[in-house]
Design a protein around this motif. Structure first.
Motif, PDB file in Angstrom:
ATOM      1  N   ASN A 192       0.841  -1.197   0.000  1.00  0.00           N
ATOM      2  CA  ASN A 192       0.000   0.000   0.000  1.00  0.00           C
ATOM      3  C   ASN A 192       0.875   1.245   0.000  1.00  0.00           C
ATOM      4  O   ASN A 192       1.919   1.283   0.652  1.00  0.00           O
ATOM      5  CB  ASN A 192      -0.897   0.023   1.239  1.00  0.00           C
ATOM      6  N   TYR A 193       0.435   2.254  -0.715  1.00  0.00           N
ATOM      7  CA  TYR A 193       1.139   3.525  -0.779  1.00  0.00           C
ATOM      8  C   TYR A 193       0.222   4.625  -0.287  1.00  0.00           C
ATOM      9  O   TYR A 193      -0.987   4.561  -0.467  1.00  0.00           O
ATOM     10  CB  TYR A 193       1.557   3.846  -2.221  1.00  0.00           C
ATOM     11  N   THR A 194       0.817   5.632   0.312  1.00  0.00           N
ATOM     12  CA  THR A 194       0.069   6.821   0.689  1.00  0.00           C
ATOM     13  C   THR A 194       0.846   8.044   0.216  1.00  0.00           C
ATOM     14  O   THR A 194       2.060   7.974  -0.015  1.00  0.00           O
ATOM     15  CB  THR A 194      -0.126   6.908   2.217  1.00  0.00           C
ATOM     16  N   PHE A 195       0.155   9.136   0.071  1.00  0.00           N
ATOM     17  CA  PHE A 195       0.769  10.392  -0.349  1.00  0.00           C
ATOM     18  C   PHE A 195       0.656  11.400   0.776  1.00  0.00           C
ATOM     19  O   PHE A 195      -0.269  11.345   1.583  1.00  0.00           O
ATOM     20  CB  PHE A 195       0.072  10.943  -1.596  1.00  0.00           C
ATOM     21  N   ARG A 196       1.607  12.311   0.809  1.00  0.00           N
ATOM     22  CA  ARG A 196       1.569  13.415   1.756  1.00  0.00           C
ATOM     23  C   ARG A 196       2.209  14.624   1.099  1.00  0.00           C
ATOM     24  O   ARG A 196       2.946  14.494   0.110  1.00  0.00           O
ATOM     25  CB  ARG A 196       2.293  13.062   3.044  1.00  0.00           C
ATOM     26  N   ASN A 197       1.942  15.783   1.614  1.00  0.00           N
ATOM     27  CA  ASN A 197       2.563  16.999   1.096  1.00  0.00           C
ATOM     28  C   ASN A 197       4.035  17.031   1.493  1.00  0.00           C
ATOM     29  O   ASN A 197       4.412  16.539   2.565  1.00  0.00           O
ATOM     30  CB  ASN A 197       1.860  18.240   1.648  1.00  0.00           C
TER      31      ASN A 197
END
Length: 44
Positions: free
Chosen positions: A2-7
């Protein structure tokens, strides 16, 4: 996996600059010449 994005944050700048150098230096060097300080200014 699983991947997540953040600023991005200012803490990420060194990582981004190192990644840019590892991945793009060869291309930039051939076209414009590589100046690490110029690349830092363009990235930040």
């Amino acid at each position: 996996m699983n991947y997540t994005f953040r600023n991005c944050t200012n803490n990420d700048i060194e990582f981004i600059l190192n990644l840019k150098e590892l991945c793009l230096k060869w291309y930039i060097e051939k076209i414009y010449g590589w100046d690490k300080e110029v690349q830092r200014q363009k990235t930040v």
